[in-house]
Write a protein that holds these residues in place. Structure first.
Motif, PDB file in Angstrom:
ATOM      1  N   ASP A   1       0.843  -1.201   0.000  1.00 52.82           N
ATOM      2  CA  ASP A   1       0.000   0.000   0.000  1.00 52.82           C
ATOM      3  C   ASP A   1       0.882   1.256   0.000  1.00 52.82           C
ATOM      4  O   ASP A   1       1.709   1.421   0.905  1.00 52.82           O
ATOM      5  N   PRO A   2       0.744   2.149  -0.995  1.00 52.26           N
ATOM      6  CA  PRO A   2       1.610   3.338  -1.073  1.00 52.26           C
ATOM      7  C   PRO A   2       1.576   4.202   0.195  1.00 52.26           C
ATOM      8  O   PRO A   2       2.599   4.766   0.597  1.00 52.26           O
ATOM      9  N   SER A   3       0.416   4.294   0.868  1.00 53.05           N
ATOM     10  CA  SER A   3       0.348   5.141   2.068  1.00 53.05           C
ATOM     11  C   SER A   3       1.153   4.520   3.215  1.00 53.05           C
ATOM     12  O   SER A   3       1.730   5.218   4.050  1.00 53.05           O
TER      13      SER A   3
ATOM     14  N   ALA B   1       4.872   5.066   2.454  1.00 53.38           N
ATOM     15  CA  ALA B   1       5.258   6.464   2.734  1.00 53.38           C
ATOM     16  C   ALA B   1       5.520   6.695   4.230  1.00 53.38           C
ATOM     17  O   ALA B   1       6.295   7.578   4.602  1.00 53.38           O
ATOM     18  N   ASP B   2       4.899   5.888   5.096  1.00 52.03           N
ATOM     19  CA  ASP B   2       5.111   6.013   6.546  1.00 52.03           C
ATOM     20  C   ASP B   2       6.228   5.046   6.922  1.00 52.03           C
ATOM     21  O   ASP B   2       5.996   3.873   7.208  1.00 52.03           O
TER      22      ASP B   2
ATOM     23  N   TYR C   1       6.132   1.050   7.879  1.00 53.02           N
ATOM     24  CA  TYR C   1       6.559   0.132   6.825  1.00 53.02           C
ATOM     25  C   TYR C   1       7.653  -0.819   7.333  1.00 53.02           C
ATOM     26  O   TYR C   1       7.606  -2.028   7.094  1.00 53.02           O
TER      27      TYR C   1
END
Length: 370
Positions: A27-29, A32-33, A37
């Protein structure tokens, strides 16, 4: 087979979590975290190992069931003989996989995967303690080499006749803290020092500290508050010596969360002739120092919770004796002794670490009622 069912029930609950995590890490979101991640990718790897063991466990149980069916219902002697062999192999394998699964189900220390900063300090014993600190450093260096880990020295103060009064170094690689955390504490040596003319045996000591390296996102440092100085680093001689101000010194005002008072942290780094690299390494040590101080309470809490002698995080505890006349090394926490002193100092410390891991896992399994 209630035991099998209880193990499989525990694993079935994790299967849906494994699938959920495998979706989340794409998941890209989440990507980004960074903090989330990193945690999820570690969880994905750990769950993947458990799912692999689950698959092997189910195959093992099925093999036992099929072999028993053949022995009960088949008349062909050759088939029965094959079934007997398969049953014996699967029944031997089953408790091993069960043990592997139980250990995998013990909640992991989230620090284990981290790189470390290590410190070795000569303790009581003067020059001989410094020589012993040097022996310990060489032991860890060889152990790192055998594991393919990277070791870099951050600061050093040499002893008058060799060895080190103190030496700080960073180690990076796979599962470094999880392997080396058991080394924190006081190491004692009993031997006739090279500096002793009468041939009397001395007892000296060195203290080892193993700190998990702080990730960038775990410690908040206001870089604007750092005061930097540069100075000429005394190197090994040659063309560059004393011409370039590559050594760096940082001063940082840090508010101690335990006392509420502000202290100044002073860190020097002269490791390379490249000033930006020295700055980066000094910053890394600052992060780790603050992280270690702020997480000491966390380490104390774990020690109290585990009530284990294996890894309390207490750096003043005498953990190990290296006795030269008897050629032995004894770990006092678990009563483990090896009589291969030279091999041990040559970096062959994995068996000792394995015994410590087994002892701690046994205690943690008891705690988690597995």
């Amino acid at each position: 087979m209630p035991e099998n069912n209880s193990i499989l029930e525990k694993l079935d609950g994790l299967e849906s979590r494994y699938e959920e995590v495998s979706t989340l890490i794409t998941d890209p979101s989440v990507i980004a975290d960074q903090e989330r991640y990193v945690k999820l990718t570690r969880e994905y790897k750990d769950l993947g190992d458990i799912m692999d063991a689950r698959k092997r466990y189910i195959m093992c149980i099925n093999s036992i069931k099929e072999a028993k069916d053949i022995l009960a219902n088949e008349n062909d002697p050759e088939m029965k003989e094959m079934a007997r062999e398969e049953l014996a192999a699967a029944e031997e394998m089953q408790p091993k996989i069960e043990e592997e699964i139980k250990i995998a189900l013990v909640p992991k220390d989230p620090e284990d995967a981290k790189n470390v900063q290590m410190e070795i300090r000569a303790g009581t014993g003067g020059d001989e303690a410094a020589l012993f600190a040097g022996d310990l450093f060489q032991m860890y260096k060889k152990f790192c080499d055998s594991n393919g880990w990277n070791l870099s020295i951050t600061s050093v103060s040499e002893g008058a006749v060799g060895g080190f009064k103190e030496i700080d170094f960073a180690i990076s690689g796979d599962n470094v803290y999880g392997t080396l955390k058991y080394e924190s504490g006081v190491h004692r040596v009993q031997r006739v020092p090279a500096t002793e003319t009468q041939g009397r045996m001395h007892t000296s000591a060195a203290t080892v500290a193993v700190l998990p390296e702080a990730d960038r996102f775990e410690v908040n440092i206001n870089e604007g508050d750092i005061k930097w100085d540069t100075f000429r680093s005394s190197g090994a001689g040659g063309q560059n010596v004393n011409k370039v101000e590559s050594g760096v010194r940082l001063r940082y005002p840090w508010k101690n969360p335990n006392t509420g008072e502000t202290e100044e942290i002073l860190i020097e780094c002269t490791e390379t002739r490249d000033q930006p690299k020295n700055k980066e390494r000094a910053l890394s040590r600052l992060r780790t120092f603050i992280y270690d101080r702020e997480h000491q309470k966390y380490i104390d809490d774990i020690a109290n919770r585990r009530k284990t002698l294996v890894s309390t995080g207490d750096r003043s505890a005498k953990i190990r004796t290296y006795n030269f006349p008897q050629g032995r090394v004894t770990d006092h926490r678990i009563g483990y002794t090896t009589h291969d002193l030279q091999g041990f100092l040559g970096g062959n410390i994995q068996d000792m670490i394995d015994a410590l891991i087994v002892a701690e896992n046994a205690e943690r399994m008891k705690e988690n009622e597995l």
